[in-house]
Design an enzyme around this catalytic site. Structure first.
Site, PDB file in Angstrom:
ATOM      1  CE  LYS A  31      10.446  15.493 -10.899  1.00  0.00           C
ATOM      2  NZ  LYS A  31      10.479  14.200 -11.424  1.00  0.00           N
ATOM      3  NE  ARG A  47      14.731   9.534 -16.600  1.00  0.00           N
ATOM      4  CZ  ARG A  47      14.365  10.445 -15.600  1.00  0.00           C
ATOM      5  NH1 ARG A  47      13.667  11.681 -16.226  1.00  0.00           N
ATOM      6  NH2 ARG A  47      14.604  10.239 -14.227  1.00  0.00           N
ATOM      7  NE  ARG A 103      18.181  21.413   1.320  1.00  0.00           N
ATOM      8  CZ  ARG A 103      17.441  20.801   0.403  1.00  0.00           C
ATOM      9  NH1 ARG A 103      16.197  21.612  -0.095  1.00  0.00           N
ATOM     10  NH2 ARG A 103      17.918  19.803  -0.249  1.00  0.00           N
ATOM     11  NE  ARG A 141      19.002  16.255   2.751  1.00  0.00           N
ATOM     12  CZ  ARG A 141      17.676  16.544   2.190  1.00  0.00           C
ATOM     13  NH1 ARG A 141      16.756  16.701   2.720  1.00  0.00           N
ATOM     14  NH2 ARG A 141      17.831  16.269   0.536  1.00  0.00           N
ATOM     15  NE  ARG A 189      21.184  14.851  -6.122  1.00  0.00           N
ATOM     16  CZ  ARG A 189      20.726  14.763  -4.815  1.00  0.00           C
ATOM     17  NH1 ARG A 189      20.416  16.013  -4.283  1.00  0.00           N
ATOM     18  NH2 ARG A 189      21.294  14.004  -4.047  1.00  0.00           N
TER      19      ARG A 189
END
Ligand SMILES: [Zn+2]
Length: 216
Positions: free
Chosen positions: A13, A88, A127, A161, A172
Site C-alpha cells: 500500500k 475505521r 525474506r 527481522r 496483522r
C-alpha cells in the site's frame, strides 16, 4: 479524485500511495501523520490535539474530522486525496462524507489491495538481508547464487527481522480484517469498491490502480 486505499501490511500500500503522490500530485492523508503534524502547529486545534495525546486518551472523531477538514481547506480543489488509515468505523465514514461534501468533494473509489494470506506468509517469512551490505534475499524467490554467500559483497552473515514470522503476519491480517470489516459494506453498497491483486508484481498493481482511477 478522492480515494481510500486499503490493504494489509505487506500488500504494498505504501509503495502504491507513493506512486500516486508522485505521478498524480495526489496528497496522502494518514491520520497518524496528520496528528503528529497538527500537534506541532501552534493553532487552537494543535494545542487541543497535544493536550489529548499527552493525556494518553484517544483523539476523538470530532478532532480527527476537524483536522481532515483543515487539511482539505488548504488544498486546491483539483488536488486528489488518498485517505490512509481512515475511516475505521461507520460513524467516521459518514463523517468523512460530510467533510468532503462541505469542500465540494466526494469519495470516488475505495481501492483494496488484496492478498492471499498464505502467499503473504511465504513472502514475508522468507525474506532476509545481508548483514554487511543490506542486500535483500528470499528463501523461495531470490537466493544468493552461491549458498550462504552474498552476491554483492561476499558476506556470509544474514539477518531476518523479528517481525517477519508467521504468527505476526497472521495477527496483522486478522487486525486488518477487523478494521476494514465495519466500513467495507457501506462502500460496497455504493458500488465504489474496487479490488486489485496485491500479490502481483508492483508495476502490475500500479497499472491496475491507474486503470481504476482512469475509469472514475
Ligand atoms: Zn552483502
Amino acid at each position: 479524485m478522492n480515494i481510500i486505499l486499503l490493504g494489509p501490511p505487506g500488500a504494498g500500500k505504501g509503495t502504491q500511495a507513493q506512486r500516486l503522490v508522485e505521478g498524480h500530485g495526489m496528497v496522502q492523508l494518514s491520520t497518524g501523520d496528520m496528528l503528529r503534524e497538527t500537534r506541532k502547529a501552534d493553532t487552537p486545534l494543535g494545542r487541543q490535539v497535544a493536550a489529548v495525546m499527552d493525556s494518553g486518551a484517544l483523539v476523538s472523531d470530532e478532532i480527527v474530522s476537524a483536522m481532515i477538514d483543515e487539511r482539505l481547506s488548504g488544498l486546491a480543489s483539483d488536488t486528489g486525496v488518498i485517505f490512509d488509515g481512515y475511516p475505521r468505523t461507520e460513524a467516521q465514514a459518514r463523517s468523512l462524507d460530510e467533510i468532503l461534501a462541505g469542500r465540494g468533494r466526494k469519495l470516488d473509489r475505495v481501492i483494496e489491495l488484496e492478498v492471499d494470506e498464505d502467499a503473504l506468509v511465504t513472502r514475508i517469512t522468507g525474506r532476509y538481508t545481508c548483514a554487511s551490505c543490506g542486500k535483500g534475499y528470499h528463501d523461495a524467490f531470490e537466493k544468493p547464487r552461491q549458498d550462504g554467500t552474498c552476491d554483492r559483497c561476499g558476506g556470509h552473515e544474514f539477518k531476518r527481522r523479528p517481525d517477519d514470522n508467521e504468527e505476526t503476519v497472521r495477527t496483522r491480517m486478522a487486525e486488518y480484517r477487523a478494521k476494514t470489516a465495519p466500513i467495507l459494506p457501506l462502500y460496497e453498497a455504493r458500488g465504489i469498491v474496487r479490488r486489485v491483486d496485491g500479490m502481483a508484481p508492483i508495476d502490475t498493481v500500479t497499472a491496475s490502480v491507474e486503470a481504476i482511477l482512469a475509469d472514475v
